[in-house]
Scaffold this motif. Sequence first.
Motif, mmCIF file in Angstrom:
data_model
loop_
_atom_site.group_PDB
_atom_site.id
_atom_site.type_symbol
_atom_site.label_atom_id
_atom_site.label_comp_id
_atom_site.label_asym_id
_atom_site.label_seq_id
_atom_site.Cartn_x
_atom_site.Cartn_y
_atom_site.Cartn_z
ATOM 1 N N ALA A 1 5.233 8.367 -1.959
ATOM 2 C CA ALA A 1 5.153 6.905 -1.888
ATOM 3 C C ALA A 1 4.888 6.431 -0.459
ATOM 4 N N LEU A 2 5.530 7.053 0.527
ATOM 5 C CA LEU A 2 5.297 6.640 1.911
ATOM 6 C C LEU A 2 3.861 6.946 2.332
ATOM 7 N N PHE A 3 3.324 8.046 1.837
ATOM 8 C CA PHE A 3 1.920 8.354 2.102
ATOM 9 C C PHE A 3 1.022 7.292 1.463
ATOM 10 N N VAL A 4 1.378 6.855 0.261
ATOM 11 C CA VAL A 4 0.621 5.788 -0.396
ATOM 12 C C VAL A 4 0.660 4.515 0.445
ATOM 13 N N PHE A 5 1.828 4.176 0.980
ATOM 14 C CA PHE A 5 1.934 2.967 1.799
ATOM 15 C C PHE A 5 1.090 3.098 3.074
ATOM 16 N N GLY A 6 1.271 4.215 3.792
ATOM 17 C CA GLY A 6 0.580 4.378 5.063
ATOM 18 C C GLY A 6 -0.922 4.480 4.913
ATOM 19 N N VAL A 7 -1.364 5.404 4.069
ATOM 20 C CA VAL A 7 -2.804 5.581 3.866
ATOM 21 C C VAL A 7 -3.378 4.398 3.095
ATOM 22 N N GLY A 8 -2.563 3.826 2.192
ATOM 23 C CA GLY A 8 -3.037 2.681 1.412
ATOM 24 C C GLY A 8 -3.408 1.493 2.264
ATOM 25 N N PHE A 9 -2.646 1.245 3.321
ATOM 26 C CA PHE A 9 -2.961 0.116 4.198
ATOM 27 C C PHE A 9 -4.180 0.391 5.083
ATOM 28 N N ARG A 10 -4.693 1.611 5.028
ATOM 29 C CA ARG A 10 -5.964 1.893 5.682
ATOM 30 C C ARG A 10 -7.102 1.899 4.656
ATOM 31 N N PHE B 1 3.566 3.966 -11.110
ATOM 32 C CA PHE B 1 3.275 3.609 -9.716
ATOM 33 C C PHE B 1 2.454 4.693 -9.008
ATOM 34 N N LEU B 2 2.999 5.898 -8.902
ATOM 35 C CA LEU B 2 2.278 6.950 -8.196
ATOM 36 C C LEU B 2 1.043 7.392 -8.980
ATOM 37 N N GLY B 3 1.211 7.601 -10.287
ATOM 38 C CA GLY B 3 0.103 8.118 -11.093
ATOM 39 C C GLY B 3 -1.094 7.194 -11.133
ATOM 40 N N MET B 4 -0.873 5.920 -11.429
ATOM 41 C CA MET B 4 -1.992 4.994 -11.534
ATOM 42 C C MET B 4 -2.611 4.692 -10.176
ATOM 43 N N THR B 5 -1.810 4.759 -9.091
ATOM 44 C CA THR B 5 -2.395 4.604 -7.758
ATOM 45 C C THR B 5 -3.359 5.741 -7.464
ATOM 46 N N VAL B 6 -2.939 6.961 -7.787
ATOM 47 C CA VAL B 6 -3.810 8.123 -7.581
ATOM 48 C C VAL B 6 -5.075 7.999 -8.421
ATOM 49 N N ILE B 7 -4.935 7.562 -9.663
ATOM 50 C CA ILE B 7 -6.099 7.407 -10.539
ATOM 51 C C ILE B 7 -7.070 6.382 -9.969
ATOM 52 N N ILE C 1 17.546 -1.047 -2.461
ATOM 53 C CA ILE C 1 17.065 -2.367 -2.028
ATOM 54 C C ILE C 1 15.903 -2.212 -1.052
ATOM 55 N N LEU C 2 16.041 -1.282 -0.095
ATOM 56 C CA LEU C 2 14.951 -1.058 0.859
ATOM 57 C C LEU C 2 13.686 -0.552 0.163
ATOM 58 N N GLU C 3 13.857 0.376 -0.787
ATOM 59 C CA GLU C 3 12.687 0.879 -1.504
ATOM 60 C C GLU C 3 12.063 -0.227 -2.346
ATOM 61 N N ALA C 4 12.906 -1.087 -2.922
ATOM 62 C CA ALA C 4 12.377 -2.207 -3.699
ATOM 63 C C ALA C 4 11.581 -3.157 -2.799
ATOM 64 N N LEU C 5 12.091 -3.424 -1.595
ATOM 65 C CA LEU C 5 11.354 -4.270 -0.655
ATOM 66 C C LEU C 5 10.002 -3.648 -0.314
ATOM 67 N N ALA C 6 9.994 -2.330 -0.115
ATOM 68 C CA ALA C 6 8.743 -1.650 0.223
ATOM 69 C C ALA C 6 7.738 -1.731 -0.924
ATOM 70 N N VAL C 7 8.189 -1.406 -2.128
ATOM 71 C CA VAL C 7 7.275 -1.378 -3.279
ATOM 72 C C VAL C 7 6.805 -2.789 -3.632
ATOM 73 N N VAL C 8 7.739 -3.743 -3.670
ATOM 74 C CA VAL C 8 7.358 -5.125 -4.010
ATOM 75 C C VAL C 8 6.451 -5.701 -2.923
#
Length: 387
Positions: free
Chosen positions: A187-196, A308-314, A240-247
Amino acid sequence: MSDPRVTRWARRLVAVGVLFFLAVHLAVAADLGRRPVVVLGLYGFVLHVLFGKAYALVPAYFDRDLALPWAPALQFPLSVVGTAGLVLVSAMPASVTTVGRVCWALGVVVFLGSLGWTLRTNLTGRETGTGGANTHRRGVDRVANAVVPVALMYLAAGAVAVTLPALGRQWLLPAQVSHLLGAGAAALFVFGVGFRLFPRFLVAEPPRPLVWLVLPAGAVAPALLAIGLFDRRLLLVGGILEALAVVGFAAAYVVMFRRSDRRRVGFYAVLAAVGYGVVGVGLALATVLNGRDPQLVRAHYRTMLLGFLGMTVIGATFQFYPPTVGRSRLSTDRIAAVTIGLLVVGLGGQLLGILSESPPLVFGGEATGVVGAGLYCWLLGAAFRRR
């Protein structure tokens, strides 16, 4: 220019990950239990695709070339054999599962060693390779780069935890390891690479306050989730922190999607992914607050893993490997949209069936998911054969 060896073996890692995606849906339909589903979905699908795309993307994002271009070829058999061994943990002799654990960990060592040596002179990611028309994105790119080494550290910690039982020791329980690898590495890789990636795919900018919310929260939360899995207070803070990140990531993606004039089929998969991410963290918080209800736990891990992870990868793979590249009659954006629809509806049916305790609804969702996963494999396979 990418080394042909890196491109070829990175694509093979992605390809075998796609096969694992079909396998995880078959495992869900066969009711093989939580552990095989998590291993096939996380270790098999998500992490294999992550490995393949990281070899291609991360060095470029840090303005470097992969220092060890033979690394993907060496990692490939180790990760595949290791994942197969981890799936068979409960069904095979200890010697077989030991080989699986060691092989998987060695694959991670190759991956981390090659990326670590490549990035050793730019570990903070300050050099981004961002220029030209993207110069205005350099600030976000630097922050996004900074969490990638953190994701790699979570991967390293997960590899240690996976290996220790082979030595007769245990540091973390399987559920804790899954949080290190799922919320931490993936998930953190999704956030970091996703914002690029996604701002460039969509040609739209994310709200910067959300970037500054998502990345720190997403970096800290997995440690609290893993360490505090059996401490309700730590688990609540981590949740709560993970929810803030995902939301926050979901909100940023929705804003970029609305600002964008582009409407490619993969973008809709990511839109569904972030929606399921919000549902998934909601289920997680409900689990923490209401006790470990087995149905809530089951719904949570399926939502985060397949949704979340699966559909992002797809969504990302449809962007990297467009369905129309294949020569098959099924290689069209329309079939890709049908595939996404089947997977989204199938998972929705599973969740509704699990929460309402309706086995027929669960079965219908699982069967729909298998069909969608089969079409996804076909589309990606056709694209890979063409290339």
